[in-house]
Design a protein around this motif. Structure first.
Motif, PDB file in Angstrom:
ATOM      1  N   MET A   1     -26.864  -5.797  12.684  1.00  0.00           N
ATOM      2  CA  MET A   1     -25.757  -5.599  13.632  1.00  0.00           C
ATOM      3  C   MET A   1     -24.933  -4.395  13.176  1.00  0.00           C
ATOM      4  SD  MET A   1     -22.649  -8.197  14.608  1.00  0.00           S
ATOM      5  CE  MET A   1     -23.793  -9.481  15.055  1.00  0.00           C
ATOM      6  N   HIS A   2     -24.586  -3.540  14.126  1.00  0.00           N
ATOM      7  CA  HIS A   2     -23.796  -2.357  13.794  1.00  0.00           C
ATOM      8  C   HIS A   2     -22.333  -2.722  13.627  1.00  0.00           C
ATOM      9  CE1 HIS A   2     -27.351  -0.106  14.682  1.00  0.00           C
ATOM     10  NE2 HIS A   2     -27.378  -0.542  15.936  1.00  0.00           N
ATOM     11  N   LEU A   3     -21.646  -1.902  12.880  1.00  0.00           N
ATOM     12  CA  LEU A   3     -20.215  -2.129  12.703  1.00  0.00           C
ATOM     13  C   LEU A   3     -19.460  -1.921  13.999  1.00  0.00           C
ATOM     14  CD1 LEU A   3     -19.565  -0.413   9.261  1.00  0.00           C
ATOM     15  CD2 LEU A   3     -19.760  -2.847   9.754  1.00  0.00           C
ATOM     16  N   LEU A   4     -19.930  -1.045  14.860  1.00  0.00           N
ATOM     17  CA  LEU A   4     -19.295  -0.810  16.145  1.00  0.00           C
ATOM     18  C   LEU A   4     -20.216  -1.331  17.225  1.00  0.00           C
ATOM     19  CD1 LEU A   4     -17.920   2.824  15.751  1.00  0.00           C
ATOM     20  CD2 LEU A   4     -16.762   0.652  15.366  1.00  0.00           C
ATOM     21  N   GLN A   5     -19.716  -2.258  18.014  1.00  0.00           N
ATOM     22  CA  GLN A   5     -20.490  -2.833  19.087  1.00  0.00           C
ATOM     23  C   GLN A   5     -19.838  -2.524  20.409  1.00  0.00           C
ATOM     24  OE1 GLN A   5     -21.022  -6.981  18.396  1.00  0.00           O
ATOM     25  NE2 GLN A   5     -22.623  -6.688  16.866  1.00  0.00           N
ATOM     26  N   HIS A   6     -20.631  -2.306  21.416  1.00  0.00           N
ATOM     27  CA  HIS A   6     -20.135  -1.943  22.739  1.00  0.00           C
ATOM     28  C   HIS A   6     -19.766  -3.194  23.514  1.00  0.00           C
ATOM     29  CE1 HIS A   6     -20.246  -0.647  26.925  1.00  0.00           C
ATOM     30  NE2 HIS A   6     -19.917   0.549  26.450  1.00  0.00           N
ATOM     31  N   SER A   7     -18.692  -3.076  24.286  1.00  0.00           N
ATOM     32  CA  SER A   7     -18.278  -4.174  25.160  1.00  0.00           C
ATOM     33  C   SER A   7     -17.846  -3.586  26.480  1.00  0.00           C
ATOM     34  CB  SER A   7     -17.137  -4.984  24.529  1.00  0.00           C
ATOM     35  OG  SER A   7     -15.980  -4.197  24.454  1.00  0.00           O
ATOM     36  N   GLY A   8     -17.281  -4.404  27.353  1.00  0.00           N
ATOM     37  CA  GLY A   8     -16.896  -3.970  28.687  1.00  0.00           C
ATOM     38  C   GLY A   8     -15.836  -2.887  28.671  1.00  0.00           C
ATOM     39  N   MET A   9     -15.797  -2.049  29.700  1.00  0.00           N
ATOM     40  CA  MET A   9     -14.882  -0.912  29.764  1.00  0.00           C
ATOM     41  C   MET A   9     -13.438  -1.344  29.919  1.00  0.00           C
ATOM     42  SD  MET A   9     -16.528   1.926  29.466  1.00  0.00           S
ATOM     43  CE  MET A   9     -15.455   3.094  30.258  1.00  0.00           C
ATOM     44  N   THR A  10     -13.177  -2.518  30.463  1.00  0.00           N
ATOM     45  CA  THR A  10     -11.810  -2.929  30.763  1.00  0.00           C
ATOM     46  C   THR A  10     -11.184  -3.761  29.662  1.00  0.00           C
ATOM     47  OG1 THR A  10     -12.632  -4.892  31.924  1.00  0.00           O
ATOM     48  CG2 THR A  10     -12.284  -2.892  33.226  1.00  0.00           C
ATOM     49  N   THR A  11     -11.910  -4.020  28.575  1.00  0.00           N
ATOM     50  CA  THR A  11     -11.387  -4.871  27.512  1.00  0.00           C
ATOM     51  C   THR A  11     -10.585  -4.041  26.523  1.00  0.00           C
ATOM     52  OG1 THR A  11     -13.344  -6.228  27.736  1.00  0.00           O
ATOM     53  CG2 THR A  11     -12.017  -6.559  25.757  1.00  0.00           C
TER      54      THR A  11
ATOM     55  N   GLY B   1     -37.336  15.127   9.314  1.00  0.00           N
ATOM     56  CA  GLY B   1     -37.501  13.699   9.567  1.00  0.00           C
ATOM     57  C   GLY B   1     -36.236  12.886   9.441  1.00  0.00           C
ATOM     58  N   ARG B   2     -35.164  13.491   8.980  1.00  0.00           N
ATOM     59  CA  ARG B   2     -33.921  12.741   8.869  1.00  0.00           C
ATOM     60  C   ARG B   2     -33.246  12.636  10.235  1.00  0.00           C
ATOM     61  NH1 ARG B   2     -30.709  15.568   4.056  1.00  0.00           N
ATOM     62  NH2 ARG B   2     -31.284  17.390   5.334  1.00  0.00           N
ATOM     63  N   PHE B   3     -32.357  11.652  10.352  1.00  0.00           N
ATOM     64  CA  PHE B   3     -31.656  11.397  11.612  1.00  0.00           C
ATOM     65  C   PHE B   3     -30.168  11.697  11.425  1.00  0.00           C
ATOM     66  CE2 PHE B   3     -35.466   8.897  12.054  1.00  0.00           C
ATOM     67  CZ  PHE B   3     -35.805   9.035  13.393  1.00  0.00           C
ATOM     68  N   PHE B   4     -29.610  12.383  12.412  1.00  0.00           N
ATOM     69  CA  PHE B   4     -28.170  12.658  12.439  1.00  0.00           C
ATOM     70  C   PHE B   4     -27.560  11.871  13.599  1.00  0.00           C
ATOM     71  CE2 PHE B   4     -24.533  15.030  14.146  1.00  0.00           C
ATOM     72  CZ  PHE B   4     -23.716  15.066  13.015  1.00  0.00           C
ATOM     73  N   ALA B   5     -26.576  11.039  13.289  1.00  0.00           N
ATOM     74  CA  ALA B   5     -25.936  10.182  14.303  1.00  0.00           C
ATOM     75  C   ALA B   5     -24.469  10.557  14.422  1.00  0.00           C
ATOM     76  CB  ALA B   5     -26.071   8.710  13.921  1.00  0.00           C
TER      77      ALA B   5
ATOM     78  N   GLY C   1      -6.579   8.097  22.750  1.00  0.00           N
ATOM     79  CA  GLY C   1      -7.294   9.097  21.985  1.00  0.00           C
ATOM     80  C   GLY C   1      -8.663   8.566  21.604  1.00  0.00           C
ATOM     81  N   PHE C   2      -9.311   9.219  20.670  1.00  0.00           N
ATOM     82  CA  PHE C   2     -10.644   8.810  20.255  1.00  0.00           C
ATOM     83  C   PHE C   2     -10.815   9.122  18.778  1.00  0.00           C
ATOM     84  CE2 PHE C   2     -11.116  13.267  20.976  1.00  0.00           C
ATOM     85  CZ  PHE C   2     -12.072  13.684  20.058  1.00  0.00           C
ATOM     86  N   VAL C   3     -11.785   8.453  18.174  1.00  0.00           N
ATOM     87  CA  VAL C   3     -12.211   8.752  16.807  1.00  0.00           C
ATOM     88  C   VAL C   3     -13.716   9.002  16.843  1.00  0.00           C
ATOM     89  CG1 VAL C   3     -10.406   7.444  15.666  1.00  0.00           C
ATOM     90  CG2 VAL C   3     -12.531   6.306  16.299  1.00  0.00           C
ATOM     91  N   ALA C   4     -14.160   9.806  15.901  1.00  0.00           N
ATOM     92  CA  ALA C   4     -15.571  10.151  15.820  1.00  0.00           C
ATOM     93  C   ALA C   4     -16.033  10.013  14.381  1.00  0.00           C
ATOM     94  CB  ALA C   4     -15.823  11.570  16.324  1.00  0.00           C
ATOM     95  N   GLY C   5     -17.283   9.652  14.229  1.00  0.00           N
ATOM     96  CA  GLY C   5     -17.887   9.538  12.911  1.00  0.00           C
ATOM     97  C   GLY C   5     -19.296  10.081  12.934  1.00  0.00           C
ATOM     98  N   ALA C   6     -19.743  10.608  11.804  1.00  0.00           N
ATOM     99  CA  ALA C   6     -21.074  11.199  11.701  1.00  0.00           C
ATOM    100  C   ALA C   6     -21.812  10.593  10.520  1.00  0.00           C
ATOM    101  CB  ALA C   6     -20.986  12.716  11.554  1.00  0.00           C
TER     102      ALA C   6
ATOM    103  N   LYS D   1     -26.839   5.459  12.001  1.00  0.00           N
ATOM    104  CA  LYS D   1     -25.845   4.842  12.872  1.00  0.00           C
ATOM    105  C   LYS D   1     -24.821   4.061  12.058  1.00  0.00           C
ATOM    106  CE  LYS D   1     -27.044   2.978  16.733  1.00  0.00           C
ATOM    107  NZ  LYS D   1     -27.704   2.124  17.731  1.00  0.00           N
ATOM    108  N   GLN D   2     -25.261   3.372  11.009  1.00  0.00           N
ATOM    109  CA  GLN D   2     -24.335   2.632  10.158  1.00  0.00           C
ATOM    110  C   GLN D   2     -23.350   3.566   9.457  1.00  0.00           C
ATOM    111  OE1 GLN D   2     -23.782  -0.492   9.666  1.00  0.00           O
ATOM    112  NE2 GLN D   2     -25.487  -1.541  10.663  1.00  0.00           N
ATOM    113  N   LEU D   3     -23.852   4.693   8.954  1.00  0.00           N
ATOM    114  CA  LEU D   3     -22.971   5.647   8.280  1.00  0.00           C
ATOM    115  C   LEU D   3     -21.962   6.253   9.250  1.00  0.00           C
ATOM    116  CD1 LEU D   3     -25.536   7.475   5.962  1.00  0.00           C
ATOM    117  CD2 LEU D   3     -23.800   5.800   5.298  1.00  0.00           C
ATOM    118  N   ALA D   4     -22.396   6.560  10.469  1.00  0.00           N
ATOM    119  CA  ALA D   4     -21.476   7.103  11.463  1.00  0.00           C
ATOM    120  C   ALA D   4     -20.407   6.086  11.831  1.00  0.00           C
ATOM    121  CB  ALA D   4     -22.251   7.541  12.710  1.00  0.00           C
ATOM    122  N   ALA D   5     -20.816   4.819  12.002  1.00  0.00           N
ATOM    123  CA  ALA D   5     -19.850   3.775  12.330  1.00  0.00           C
ATOM    124  C   ALA D   5     -18.866   3.556  11.190  1.00  0.00           C
ATOM    125  CB  ALA D   5     -20.583   2.481  12.653  1.00  0.00           C
ATOM    126  N   GLN D   6     -19.367   3.624   9.947  1.00  0.00           N
ATOM    127  CA  GLN D   6     -18.478   3.442   8.795  1.00  0.00           C
ATOM    128  C   GLN D   6     -17.436   4.546   8.727  1.00  0.00           C
ATOM    129  OE1 GLN D   6     -20.565   3.187   5.094  1.00  0.00           O
ATOM    130  NE2 GLN D   6     -18.703   3.033   3.862  1.00  0.00           N
TER     131      GLN D   6
END
Length: 320
Positions: free
Chosen positions: A1-11, A42-46, A56-61, A71-76
């Motif tokens: 399970m990822h640290l960031l999970q998607h949910s409904g737009m209105t929540t 072969g590495r992945f960039f998320a 506002g927004f936050v971003a992670g890579a 994806k885990q590192l970006a979420a962290q």
């Protein structure tokens, strides 16, 4: 399970996230977008971006050999850019108190403290209250306090490189806008208890003209200062009131004034005949000057003949 999970737009987002023993309790997040790109070796960039309370927004890579690890590192990294205070209202109050000796933003101290007091008193009146502090991309902090006040979204945003300053400035901006939408006149003191007691009256006044200067409380008596002097002389009042004879006199004076005005306008609009202005103008008399004789010179002897103009007079006469 990822640290960031998607949910409904209105929540509402980040409404339940609280740091406990070094772990993040899972909460509902909003508008989360992952972008994953596989590099040449072969590495992945998320890259992940998520909305913060619509302020506002936050971003992670993240960069890893495996897709899920990236994806885990970006979420962290995105979660590390978020600030979750245990008591948000108390955090705003503490940030305001720390502005007492600030070189640039000492004026934000009192509004930030008032914002914390207002949120505590109007907790059951305001809806969907969010206090956010986050780093969107770099080192700068962005803070915001938002709520629904009388069916209107009120948001106080701010930004600074210091998280405490950003929260204090957000409280200052939020308090200014909240007073406006609650229809609190600019000169009124800070009285959140009174605002809570008159909440329904303020709600009933929605849709009426509002300039920020008048009160909206029902049954309030507005007392104006006395205009002019107080008098009880009936003769004086009767003298000022128009009678039939006085009205006829006023009418005659008005007609005479209109006739005079029309005649003045007619004279001003008449076209002048050609050459008349030159003929009527007075003749120009030429003035002649001559050099005063020494006997007629009324100046003191020590001033006669020593002025610069007198010393070069003969030379100028020869040139001219």
């Amino acid at each position: 399970m990822h640290l960031l999970q998607h949910s409904g737009m209105t929540t509402p987002i980040f409404a339940c996230n609280t740091p406990i023993a070094g772990e993040i309790v899972e909460g509902e997040l909003n508008d989360i977008n992952y972008t994953i790109q596989q590099l040449k070796r072969g590495r992945f960039f998320a890259l992940v971006a998520c909305d913060v309370h619509h302020c506002g927004f936050v971003a992670g890579a993240g960069l890893a050999v495996k897709r899920e690890d990236a994806k885990q590192l970006a979420a962290q990294q995105a979660l590390e850019r978020l600030f979750f205070p245990e008591d948000p209202v108390e955090e705003v109050r503490r940030s305001g108190n720390q502005m007492r000796e600030h070189e640039l933003h000492s004026g934000a101290r009192l509004p930030a403290i008032q914002a914390a007091e207002t949120l505590a008193v109007l907790g059951d009146k305001l809806e969907d209250v969010h206090i956010s502090a986050f780093q969107p991309l770099g080192k700068a902090w962005q803070a915001a306090i938002s709520c629904m006040c009388l069916d209107t979204r009120v948001t106080g945003p701010s930004a600074d490189y210091d998280r405490t300053v950003a929260l204090a400035l957000a409280g200052e901006m939020f308090m200014s806008r909240l007073r406006w939408y609650m229809r609190v006149p600019a000169g009124d003191p800070h009285e959140p208890e009174l605002w809570a007691a008159t909440w329904e009256q303020r709600r009933a006044s929605l849709g009426k003209p509002w300039s920020g200067r008048t009160s909206v409380l029902k049954h309030e008596i507005v007392r104006l200062q006395r205009l002019g002097k107080q008098t009880s002389d009936e003769d004086e009042i009767a003298r000022l009131l128009p009678s039939e004879s006085r009205f006829e006199t006023w009418q005659q004076h008005l007609e005479q004034a209109q006739v005079l005005r029309c005649s003045r306008l007619a004279d001003a609009n008449k076209e002048k005949k050609p050459g008349r202005a030159a003929a009527d103008a007075p003749p120009v008399v030429r003035r002649s000057f001559r050099r005063a004789k020494p006997a007629e010179d009324g100046r003191r002897k020590e001033l006669q003949g020593v002025l610069p103009a007198e010393q070069v007079r003969e030379e100028l006469g020869q040139i001219l």
